[in-house]
Enzyme design. Structure first.
Site, short mmCIF file in Angstrom:
data_model
loop_
_atom_site.label_atom_id
_atom_site.label_comp_id
_atom_site.label_asym_id
_atom_site.label_seq_id
_atom_site.Cartn_x
_atom_site.Cartn_y
_atom_site.Cartn_z
CE LYS A 83 11.23 -2.48 -6.77
NZ LYS A 83 11.58 -3.83 -7.21
CD GLU B 168 16.18 -12.97 -9.28
OE1 GLU B 168 15.70 -13.47 -8.26
OE2 GLU B 168 15.78 -11.88 -9.75
NE ARG C 256 4.56 1.70 -0.19
CZ ARG C 256 5.55 1.36 0.60
NH1 ARG C 256 6.79 1.48 0.17
NH2 ARG C 256 5.33 0.92 1.81
CG ASN D 249 1.75 0.95 4.24
OD1 ASN D 249 2.89 1.35 4.24
ND2 ASN D 249 1.47 -0.30 3.97
N GLY D 250 -0.44 -1.02 6.28
CA GLY D 250 -0.02 -1.97 7.31
C GLY D 250 -1.16 -2.93 7.63
CG HIS E 213 17.72 -36.65 -6.88
ND1 HIS E 213 17.97 -37.95 -6.50
CD2 HIS E 213 18.93 -36.11 -7.16
CE1 HIS E 213 19.27 -38.18 -6.53
NE2 HIS E 213 19.88 -37.07 -6.93
CB CYS F 95 -0.94 0.09 1.18
SG CYS F 95 -2.08 -1.28 1.30
CE LYS G 139 13.45 -11.20 -11.29
NZ LYS G 139 13.21 -10.41 -10.15
CD1 TRP H 109 -0.37 -6.12 -3.40
CD2 TRP H 109 -0.60 -6.79 -1.29
NE1 TRP H 109 -0.04 -7.45 -3.34
CE2 TRP H 109 -0.17 -7.88 -2.05
CE3 TRP H 109 -0.82 -6.97 0.09
CZ2 TRP H 109 0.05 -9.14 -1.51
CZ3 TRP H 109 -0.60 -8.23 0.62
CH2 TRP H 109 -0.18 -9.30 -0.17
CD GLU I 293 9.11 -11.50 -9.29
OE1 GLU I 293 8.97 -10.99 -8.17
OE2 GLU I 293 10.11 -11.26 -10.01
#
Ligand code: G6P
Length: 611
Positions: free
Chosen positions: A606, A484, A27, A99-100, A507, A2, A488, A73, A491
């Site tokens: 983010k 990574e 955010r 925000n929180g 395996h 947020c 990426k 968010w 996402e």
């Protein structure tokens, strides 16, 4: 998560807040809203992107000079007009953005319902605003006093900014756990989750600390703690330019940030790597060198991409410094009663410096006596301030939700640390030291060389844009790069992707291999090269499609793979800095080819300021 923005002063508040919210959309971006002070408080909120707010009534938005805004968010309640912020109290007297997360909202809500309060949304925020109002009514107190009492009872993390009917020239903000910056202007003040909405108006800022309350009018900022004692604000100068947070001609922030890397890595090395005198200066390490050289072990905590940087650092530090390293997800570390204490060094890696789990992990380790070193991008952020020492990554603002340039800058700082500590411990010889320095100096140019191949990577992307699954494999230093790369891709493109150590594929993942599965190998020339070649053959034998990131001049894998992406040869310690670049570019183009918003992928944010 947020983003919040507020303005109080002399110019129309709406355009300032709207532009600020657009900058903070990284955010969270599922709904947004603004409340403005006219004759009364007017609120407009909508599901969807911030741009939806442009449809608001012309007359209201042109006159008001005080307001608060929010981009959300979702945590409590789905994205909807009703759940969007700002939220008002039952009487309509208080309106706030938050925000929180208020963790004890359910019990507070129950109390309020019994008293006859009603709720229009499913949010914890609407509970908070009514809780403050209820205290104000019962105690017949000022808003400031009611907020102090309320916030002592609230469990969780928050930044809130509150407007009160009848006080059109005042905003009150409070913080615990989530970030808040105040921009100091002439006869005007700006409040925001980070400095990006503020930068074009003023460079003078105050970072509000936990458990502080800010009472703000156009001409004054009064900071107090929850005990009602006044605190002298510490005004800092922002070291950031507007151009750094704009797209600069690129279609997306992500692409701009990928292409920023030769520059951001140069910035990261500037003032640290001196090739004339063959020195490496990292003040935060030097000042505490004995802590590092005598460390029993190093624990690295981080989340997401920063965690992958931590995995690379594990290889670097164990190889060069011979200190045992453990890499932990911050969210796991904080809850599992870890064995940590004096003699341990905890390195926290974070782009934003605000990730809630990483922050709490630091607090726990600090309480237990560990030494905390922050590797952080956002200057002045909570993690930077909570650490005993640290090194900024100097990658510049990263806006695209998927992290790219922050990752390579983290790797650079971590490599410098390992080289420096290793030299001090004499586990790195002088000739190795000189070789690593020379290699480091060449990295920005080598990254640039990979970027120049972006058109050919775009062609590779065209072949795989419709894939359903993807496997990324690597060994040694390139194993975290495989993780990574997979992160990426998923996402940005929503393609299911998994990263694995190449040998481990036997395996389990090998069962997935058929002619429809693209397998991307990070196969640069290093100690594992021969082994990787065998792994590629194993995939080809099962008709899998092979894409490989290879070193220049490698004809062997070029002959085996369906597609290759070529990078310059680099010492294996620093290989991830170049081998990750093609995976960033490939993910970007696949995301674009699939018609997706690569800068704001669905469900992500983010800065994850809730646990
Ligand atoms: C989110 C972001 C990632 C980032 C992670 C950790 O998931 O989308 O890009 O790697 O948080 O964030 P930090 O700011 O602590 O590096």
């Amino acid at each position: 998560m947020c983003g919040i923005v507020a303005y109080i002063g002399k110019q129309p508040a709406f355009p300032v807040i709207l532009k600020g919210l657009k900058r903070l959309e990284y955010r969270g971006y599922d709904s947004s809203g603004i409340a403005l002070f006219g004759d009364m408080v007017n609120t407009f909120k909508k599901k969807g992107r911030v741009a939806e707010l442009e449809a608001w009534d012309e007359e209201i938005i042109s006159t008001a000079t005080v307001g608060i805004g929010h981009t959300r968010w979702a945590t409590h309640g789905e994205p909807s007009d009703a759940n969007a912020h700002p939220h008002s109290s039952n009487s309509g007297r208080l309106t706030l953005v938050h925000n929180g997360i208020i963790e004890n909202y359910a019990s507070l809500k129950q109390e309020l319902v019994q008293k006859g309060y009603t709720f229009k949304s499913e949010t914890d925020t609407e509970v908070l605003v009514n809780f403050i109002e209820d205290i104000q009514i019962n105690n017949n107190s000022s808003l400031e006093e009611a907020m102090r009492i309320a916030l002592k009872r609230v469990v969780g993390a928050y930044v809130i900014i509150v407007m009160e009917e009848g006080f059109p020239n005042r905003l009150i903000a409070a913080r615990k756990g989530s970030p808040l910056v105040i921009g100091v202007g002439e006869g005007e003040h700006f409040l925001a989750s980070d400095a990006s909405p503020i930068i074009e108006y003023t460079k003078k800022v105050i970072y509000v600390n936990d458990y502080e309350l800010a009472i703000i009018t156009p001409d004054e900022i009064i900071l107090k703690n929850l005990g009602n004692e006044t605190i002298t604000p510490y005004i800092q100068q922002l070291d950031m330019e507007l151009a750094q947070i704009e797209k600069g001609g690129f279609d997306h922030f992500m692409l701009k940030e990928i292409f920023d890397q030769p520059g951001s890595l140069t910035d990261c090395l500037r003032g640290r790597l001196d090739m004339e005198n063959l020195t490496l200066t990292l003040a935060g390490v030097e000042e505490h060198m004995s802590v590092f050289s005598q460390a029993k072990r190093i624990i690295i905590v981080a989340c997401g991409t920063s965690w992958h940087a931590g995995l690379v650092a594990e290889y670097m530090i164990e190889t060069l410094c011979r200190i045992p390293v453990e890499v932990e997800y911050a969210s796991e570390f904080r809850y599992r009663n870890p064995v940590v204490g004096e003699g341990d060094v905890l390195i926290a890696i974070s782009q934003s410096g605000e990730t809630a789990d990483t922050l709490v992990a630091i607090e726990k380790a600090k309480e237990a006596g560990a030494f905390i070193f922050g590797v952080v991008n956002a200057v002045g952020s909570s993690i930077a301030r909570l650490s005993h020492s640290g090194a900024y990554t100097h990658a510049g603002p990263e806006i695209g939700v998927a992290s790219t340039k922050a990752f390579t800058a983290q790797l650079t700082v971590l490599a410098m640390m390992a080289i420096k500590i290793g030299r001090e411990k004499k586990t790195v010889t002088e000739s190795e030291y000189n070789r690593y320095l020379a290699e480091l100096a060449l990295i920005p140019e080598k990254v640039k060389a990979v970027l120049e191949t972006h058109e050919s990577i775009k062609e590779v992307a065209k072949h795989y844009a419709d894939a359903r699954d993807f496997l990324f494999l690597g060994r040694g230093y390139n194993f975290p790069v495989a993780l990574e790369g997979a992160l990426k891709l998923k996402e940005i493109s929503y393609i299911h992707a998994e990263g694995y150590p190449a040998a481990e594929m036997k395996h389990g993942p090998i069962a997935l291999v058929d002619e429809n599965l693209p397998v991307l190998f990070i196969a640069t020339k290093d100690a594992y090269y021969e082994k990787i070649v065998s792994n590629i053959q194993e995939i080809k034998a099962r008709k899998g499609m092979v894409i490989a990131v290879i070193s220049e001049g490698d004809t062997l894998i070029r002959g085996m793979a369906d597609h290759v992406m070529v990078v310059p040869e680099v010492d294996e310690l620093l290989a991830p800095l170049v081998s990750v670049i093609p995976t960033q570019i490939l993910s970007y183009y696949i995301g674009v080819l699939r018609g997706l918003d690569v800068d704001k992928p669905r469900n992500l944010a983010k800065s994850v300021t809730v646990e």
